[in-house]
Design a protein around this motif. Structure first.
Motif, PDB file in Angstrom:
ATOM      1  N   THR A 180       0.988  -1.085   0.012  1.00  0.00           N
ATOM      2  CA  THR A 180       0.031   0.018  -0.019  1.00  0.00           C
ATOM      3  C   THR A 180       0.906   1.394   0.130  1.00  0.00           C
ATOM      4  O   THR A 180       1.340   1.732  -1.106  1.00  0.00           O
ATOM      5  CB  THR A 180      -0.824   0.125   1.292  1.00  0.00           C
ATOM      6  OG1 THR A 180      -0.099  -0.429   2.465  1.00  0.00           O
ATOM      7  CG2 THR A 180      -1.882  -1.296   0.962  1.00  0.00           C
ATOM      8  N   HIS A 181       1.227   1.586   1.242  1.00  0.00           N
ATOM      9  CA  HIS A 181       1.997   2.951   1.038  1.00  0.00           C
ATOM     10  C   HIS A 181       3.032   2.803   2.625  1.00  0.00           C
ATOM     11  O   HIS A 181       2.610   2.454   3.681  1.00  0.00           O
ATOM     12  CB  HIS A 181       1.138   4.043   1.189  1.00  0.00           C
ATOM     13  CG  HIS A 181       0.454   4.584   2.491  1.00  0.00           C
ATOM     14  ND1 HIS A 181       0.986   5.361   3.571  1.00  0.00           N
ATOM     15  CD2 HIS A 181      -0.911   4.397   2.769  1.00  0.00           C
ATOM     16  CE1 HIS A 181       0.074   5.353   4.299  1.00  0.00           C
ATOM     17  NE2 HIS A 181      -0.970   4.837   3.997  1.00  0.00           N
ATOM     18  N   ALA A 182       3.909   3.813   2.549  1.00  0.00           N
ATOM     19  CA  ALA A 182       4.980   3.756   3.679  1.00  0.00           C
ATOM     20  C   ALA A 182       4.871   4.982   4.463  1.00  0.00           C
ATOM     21  O   ALA A 182       4.043   6.092   4.007  1.00  0.00           O
ATOM     22  CB  ALA A 182       6.296   3.602   3.305  1.00  0.00           C
ATOM     23  N   HIS A 183       5.561   5.237   5.592  1.00  0.00           N
ATOM     24  CA  HIS A 183       5.227   6.448   6.221  1.00  0.00           C
ATOM     25  C   HIS A 183       5.866   7.635   5.514  1.00  0.00           C
ATOM     26  O   HIS A 183       5.285   9.088   5.594  1.00  0.00           O
ATOM     27  CB  HIS A 183       6.400   6.456   7.608  1.00  0.00           C
ATOM     28  CG  HIS A 183       5.932   5.471   8.496  1.00  0.00           C
ATOM     29  ND1 HIS A 183       6.691   4.403   8.858  1.00  0.00           N
ATOM     30  CD2 HIS A 183       4.671   5.419   9.300  1.00  0.00           C
ATOM     31  CE1 HIS A 183       6.073   3.482   9.628  1.00  0.00           C
ATOM     32  NE2 HIS A 183       4.940   4.038  10.021  1.00  0.00           N
ATOM     33  N   SER A 184       6.775   7.457   4.539  1.00  0.00           N
ATOM     34  CA  SER A 184       7.137   8.273   3.726  1.00  0.00           C
ATOM     35  C   SER A 184       5.856   9.169   2.790  1.00  0.00           C
ATOM     36  O   SER A 184       6.033  10.538   2.661  1.00  0.00           O
ATOM     37  CB  SER A 184       8.356   8.153   2.750  1.00  0.00           C
ATOM     38  OG  SER A 184       7.824   7.134   1.670  1.00  0.00           O
ATOM     39  N   TRP A 185       5.174   8.347   2.371  1.00  0.00           N
ATOM     40  CA  TRP A 185       4.037   9.002   1.737  1.00  0.00           C
ATOM     41  C   TRP A 185       3.132  10.147   2.548  1.00  0.00           C
ATOM     42  O   TRP A 185       2.819  11.126   2.239  1.00  0.00           O
ATOM     43  CB  TRP A 185       3.035   7.988   1.240  1.00  0.00           C
ATOM     44  CG  TRP A 185       1.648   8.135   0.652  1.00  0.00           C
ATOM     45  CD1 TRP A 185       0.627   8.889   1.311  1.00  0.00           C
ATOM     46  CD2 TRP A 185       1.186   8.521  -0.617  1.00  0.00           C
ATOM     47  NE1 TRP A 185      -0.427   9.321   0.455  1.00  0.00           N
ATOM     48  CE2 TRP A 185       0.101   8.866  -0.652  1.00  0.00           C
ATOM     49  CE3 TRP A 185       2.025   8.207  -1.802  1.00  0.00           C
ATOM     50  CZ2 TRP A 185      -0.675   9.194  -1.989  1.00  0.00           C
ATOM     51  CZ3 TRP A 185       1.492   8.544  -2.905  1.00  0.00           C
ATOM     52  CH2 TRP A 185       0.101   9.044  -3.042  1.00  0.00           C
TER      53      TRP A 185
ATOM     54  N   ASP B  84       0.003   4.997  11.684  1.00  0.00           N
ATOM     55  CA  ASP B  84       1.167   5.214  12.894  1.00  0.00           C
ATOM     56  C   ASP B  84       2.175   6.251  12.633  1.00  0.00           C
ATOM     57  O   ASP B  84       3.408   6.079  13.183  1.00  0.00           O
ATOM     58  CB  ASP B  84       1.878   3.957  13.457  1.00  0.00           C
ATOM     59  CG  ASP B  84       2.853   3.312  12.529  1.00  0.00           C
ATOM     60  OD1 ASP B  84       2.477   3.613  11.380  1.00  0.00           O
ATOM     61  OD2 ASP B  84       3.734   2.909  13.105  1.00  0.00           O
ATOM     62  N   THR B  85       2.223   7.096  11.505  1.00  0.00           N
ATOM     63  CA  THR B  85       3.334   8.035  11.210  1.00  0.00           C
ATOM     64  C   THR B  85       3.487   8.803  12.464  1.00  0.00           C
ATOM     65  O   THR B  85       4.467   9.271  12.647  1.00  0.00           O
ATOM     66  CB  THR B  85       3.008   8.907   9.875  1.00  0.00           C
ATOM     67  OG1 THR B  85       2.651   7.904   8.799  1.00  0.00           O
ATOM     68  CG2 THR B  85       4.219   9.440   9.563  1.00  0.00           C
ATOM     69  N   TYR B  86       2.392   9.294  12.943  1.00  0.00           N
ATOM     70  CA  TYR B  86       2.336  10.492  13.915  1.00  0.00           C
ATOM     71  C   TYR B  86       1.944   9.935  15.345  1.00  0.00           C
ATOM     72  O   TYR B  86       2.707   9.910  16.328  1.00  0.00           O
ATOM     73  CB  TYR B  86       1.594  11.657  13.675  1.00  0.00           C
ATOM     74  CG  TYR B  86       2.225  12.303  12.241  1.00  0.00           C
ATOM     75  CD1 TYR B  86       3.645  12.792  12.219  1.00  0.00           C
ATOM     76  CD2 TYR B  86       1.497  12.360  11.257  1.00  0.00           C
ATOM     77  CE1 TYR B  86       4.217  13.124  10.921  1.00  0.00           C
ATOM     78  CE2 TYR B  86       2.124  13.036   9.849  1.00  0.00           C
ATOM     79  CZ  TYR B  86       3.390  13.344   9.883  1.00  0.00           C
ATOM     80  OH  TYR B  86       3.744  13.709   8.797  1.00  0.00           O
TER      81      TYR B  86
ATOM     82  N   GLN C 138       4.363  11.476   5.267  1.00  0.00           N
ATOM     83  CA  GLN C 138       5.412  12.772   5.396  1.00  0.00           C
ATOM     84  C   GLN C 138       5.475  13.578   4.246  1.00  0.00           C
ATOM     85  O   GLN C 138       5.634  14.663   4.560  1.00  0.00           O
ATOM     86  CB  GLN C 138       6.786  12.275   5.667  1.00  0.00           C
ATOM     87  CG  GLN C 138       6.742  11.359   7.108  1.00  0.00           C
ATOM     88  CD  GLN C 138       8.351  10.870   7.241  1.00  0.00           C
ATOM     89  OE1 GLN C 138       8.533   9.579   6.872  1.00  0.00           O
ATOM     90  NE2 GLN C 138       9.137  11.581   7.677  1.00  0.00           N
ATOM     91  N   LYS C 139       5.271  13.141   3.185  1.00  0.00           N
ATOM     92  CA  LYS C 139       5.182  13.891   1.970  1.00  0.00           C
ATOM     93  C   LYS C 139       4.405  14.949   1.805  1.00  0.00           C
ATOM     94  O   LYS C 139       4.609  16.351   1.301  1.00  0.00           O
ATOM     95  CB  LYS C 139       5.329  13.085   0.573  1.00  0.00           C
ATOM     96  CG  LYS C 139       5.758  13.853  -0.593  1.00  0.00           C
ATOM     97  CD  LYS C 139       6.994  14.501  -0.634  1.00  0.00           C
ATOM     98  CE  LYS C 139       7.154  15.132  -2.048  1.00  0.00           C
ATOM     99  NZ  LYS C 139       6.605  16.769  -1.786  1.00  0.00           N
ATOM    100  N   PHE C 140       3.373  14.806   2.457  1.00  0.00           N
ATOM    101  CA  PHE C 140       2.265  15.610   2.376  1.00  0.00           C
ATOM    102  C   PHE C 140       2.119  16.646   3.628  1.00  0.00           C
ATOM    103  O   PHE C 140       2.784  16.303   4.416  1.00  0.00           O
ATOM    104  CB  PHE C 140       0.638  14.994   2.422  1.00  0.00           C
ATOM    105  CG  PHE C 140       0.679  14.324   0.978  1.00  0.00           C
ATOM    106  CD1 PHE C 140      -0.045  14.838  -0.143  1.00  0.00           C
ATOM    107  CD2 PHE C 140       1.017  13.052   0.742  1.00  0.00           C
ATOM    108  CE1 PHE C 140      -0.277  13.957  -1.507  1.00  0.00           C
ATOM    109  CE2 PHE C 140       1.157  12.353  -0.601  1.00  0.00           C
ATOM    110  CZ  PHE C 140       0.316  12.855  -1.493  1.00  0.00           C
ATOM    111  N   ASP C 141       1.543  17.597   3.533  1.00  0.00           N
ATOM    112  CA  ASP C 141       1.336  18.694   4.488  1.00  0.00           C
ATOM    113  C   ASP C 141       0.662  17.936   5.811  1.00  0.00           C
ATOM    114  O   ASP C 141       1.305  18.357   6.901  1.00  0.00           O
ATOM    115  CB  ASP C 141       0.987  19.915   4.253  1.00  0.00           C
ATOM    116  CG  ASP C 141       1.708  20.982   3.414  1.00  0.00           C
ATOM    117  OD1 ASP C 141       2.898  20.597   3.237  1.00  0.00           O
ATOM    118  OD2 ASP C 141       1.418  21.807   2.742  1.00  0.00           O
TER     119      ASP C 141
END
Lengths: 476, 476
Positions: A196-201, A228-230, A203-206
């Motif tokens: 699916t997607h990673a944390h970087s996805w 769980d990015t934040y 983080q890349k958005f505002d």
């Protein structure tokens, strides 16, 4: 196809050169591959990698470049190097079908071939089959712990190199995983891929919400969000629910969430409560982060509400037990027409091999459950209309008699006189076969901690042969 | 060269497709590769595998077959797949020279490139560099334990597949091993190979003595005999001495013996006594059998008379710690001309990355010993004519001031605007560099158990940036 002919230990080649010089290189010998302890401290081992072993044998040849390199080592006679030019495997190989459940000390591959051929292939056979059997066995344990939940193989970045990631993904699917994240493995082996997607996805958005919205725009029908990015409960889940509401209005069904850090038991339970409250009661709650069969068992028994598992490092490396100690031992050698059994004695009784040219028979009860295996000499036969009594290899007074039983010979011809007899199956077919194999094994052998020891006995003839050979000190 | 373009996690490609759809794929971003804990529970990590990473980048392209496969997944737009056709790496990559000793949380590779390029290469970078760094570090620990004795890499048969055996052998030699048994690795990387004979050689002959004699006939100048096929002290050593006497008479110098089982301490001491008595006082006594840095340390401290070590399974798999947890994290992203630092917050403080575009500086004392490393912003400068004060990242009151010191920037350009800046060195050159690197590190960081923790600090600017970013919750 890669040329792996030089994927061998140098001593195989120094020995080949020696056999050639002594003119015994064409003597027919018998070698067995077997392991002494099951993979992953478990109660069984799934044999895997036969497909790649066949590729290796089919492609076995010394290229001009290989021979040039060998010449540069100043170890080999020109005559010998000339001889290697025409190297081709011409012998017999018996192997259990890929995916077969096997136990310690049983031949899983038996090679009967001219000495120089049988010796050369030792290292590559072990490298290929040891690793894939290890990972297939590990995966089957992880899937056993997951109690039917899908398990996904996520380990490529921590695999021991590209092959380990790729063949490891193949073995993991054979062992029971539903899919892998490794795209190359998906392409090479036609196995399901997932991602699916990673944390970087995120983080890349505002903001996390924007990231989730962007993701759901593109994959509205495959919306599984990493929360769980934040902060899982304060940010990830609330934002995910907003997005799930949005796509639900558009007629799409949200897939679920993934949690990749923190206390997975607590977070999954809390996440489930919040999601249920918002009306999302049947989502996939995926967990990842250093999982293995032990942590999954624990989380399951603590009631974690995880229903899908991403397993990385500890599966692809079999972290707590990162090798299967398969060995390849000389078991017999023809002297003229006479087959002489061979033994390697050791102070450690477990390291004494079973001599002679052998086969393995599995004994099933009426319900198709495996009860015991019997290692026998190659030309021995069982009359299955008579009762069959087997006895323990060490405590010989421990016997068991079978009256109603079926037998199956486990080793099948892979090569006869150098001709390949192998019927290639797809990875998913092998996976199905593993499932049926595991169904024939009682649960006590599948237990994750302290499994019961499955019975592997020797026929009376083989037992006598071994005992006599140890007693006679003539080999000293 | 193998096409490893698809050696990636599927989520990298689903994200790429998403970035492309959102038209942010060309945004310039900065990613760092770093690890959070040293390899093998040690005090340092040797970075290894840069050579293969460069091969990977140079060969990065989607073949028609790759694109066809991706199309079959029904995840990607045709426009995106069309776009991938012309994929080429055009960014900057900075990396420490292969063989550099590094510490937790320091960028070892920094990628500044368009988002879609930087994202795609994550998995392969990690797969390649994690594994080789792990094995190089393990090998350096094993060699440290061997106190200058030669260590040979013997692990191919237990390696996690062909690549693990082959790139593992490369890394082991870089980390300090004298040679490998893996012939393919010898050919691919021009590293020394070693090998004599196996138990099967001894078994093939009627007696051990005949086997030894046959071996010495063929390799009189390379006569190293494996003495544990039957009984080391009663058979192996006496037979070896007979053969050593025979070849000595012919003017050859025997090389030594190898013991592959049993109590290596006792057997080596007894073997040494018997050999000394027979006049062979300077032979190589090689031991193998499940060795690692811990068993070698023990054998050394117990006075085992082994002076050469064959290390297999536990080196090639780094058995007690079979992965290096290198990660690759988004550190910054350009918004127009503005570089925005990026952070991934976690409940676990160790998992919070250092934001921004950074570099790493090593501070050496006058005797060329490394005293501390400093992670700084990419455009910061140190005036080394002034004293330099560094402070602990958590206990900020812990400071250290350097007055006489030299500094070195560790990250060097590997690619600039897609142009490869890499100067390839031979494996043996890299091995020499590792040796010189290890000479700059105090022994307390090399200790096998409980090494001292090396100082890795942040510049004041970076520390402030990180703190402000954590405090501002704007990323939530």
């Amino acid at each position: 196809m890669r040329n792996l002919t030089l994927l061998t230990d140098l001593y195989q080649l120094t020995m080949l050169n020696g056999y050639f010089e002594k003119n015994i290189h064409e003597d027919i010998v018998v070698f067995d591959m077997f392991f002494r302890k099951n993979a992953c401290n478990g109660g069984y081992t799934i044999v895997c990698g036969i497909d790649q072993f066949v590729d290796y044998i089919n492609n076995l040849h010394f290229s001009d470049e290989d021979l040039e390199y060998l010449k540069s080592l100043n170890l080999f006679s020109d005559k010998f190097l000339e001889f290697l030019k025409d190297f081709k495997f011409t012998g017999d190989i018996y192997a259990v079908p890929e995916g077969t459940v096997m136990f310690p000390n049983e031949p899983i591959v038996t090679v009967k071939a001219p000495l120089y051929q049988a010796q050369l292939i030792e290292t590559a056979l072990l490298t290929i089959v040891n690793f894939q059997s290890l990972i297939a066995s590990k995966a089957s344990r992880v899937c056993f712990a997951a109690q039917g939940d899908p398990v996904f193989e996520f380990g490529l970045r921590r695999a021991q190199g590209p092959d380990a990631g790729t063949y490891g993904a193949r073995a993991a699917v054979i062992g029971g995983c539903s899919a892998t994240a490794n795209v190359l493995a998906g392409k090479m082996f036609d196995i399901p891929v997932i991602g699916t997607h990673a944390h970087s996805w995120v983080q890349k958005f505002d903001t996390e919400l924007e990231a989730f919205q962007a993701y759901s725009d593109i994959y509205p029908d495959k919306c599984l969000l990493l929360v769980d990015t934040y902060n899982v409960l304060e940010s990830g889940i609330p934002n995910a629910i907003k997005v799930f509401d949005e796509i639900s209005k558009k007629g799409y069904k949200p897939l679920g969430i993934r949690i990749d850090s923190g206390d997975l038991e607590y977070l999954s339970k809390e996440a489930k409560k919040i999601l249920d409250k918002a009306g999302y009661t049947d989502l996939r709650i995926t967990a990842s982060n250093d999982l293995d069969e032990y942590t999954i068992s624990n989380l399951k028994s603590e009631g974690a509400t995880i229903n899908s598992w991403g397993v990385g490092t500890k599966l692809i490396t079999s972290a707590d037990s990162p090798s299967l100690g398969g060995v390849y031992k000389l078991a017999a050698s023809y002297k003229g027409d006479i087959l002489e059994p061979k033994i390697k004695v050791s102070e450690d009784p477990e390291k004494i091999n079973n001599p002679g040219y052998k086969k393995v028979v599995r004994i099933y009860n009426e319900n198709n459950k495996a009860e015991a295996d019997l290692i026998m000499l190659h030309d021995e036969k069982i009359d299955d209309t008579n009762p069959l009594t087997v006895f323990h290899q060490t405590y010989t007074w421990k016997t068991k008699t079978f009256r109603k039983y079926k037998i199956r010979e486990l080793l099948e011809p892979l090569y006869l006189n150098g001709e390949c007899q192998y019927n290639r199956r797809s990875v998913l077919e092998i996976k199905d076969y593993v499932k049926s194999e595991l169904n024939t094994i009682w649960t006590q052998y599948k237990r994750i901690l302290n499994p019961q020891v499955y019975k592997v006995d020797l026929s009376q003839n083989l037992w006598d042969l071994k005992k006599n050979l140890i007693d006679s000190k003539k080999f000293l």
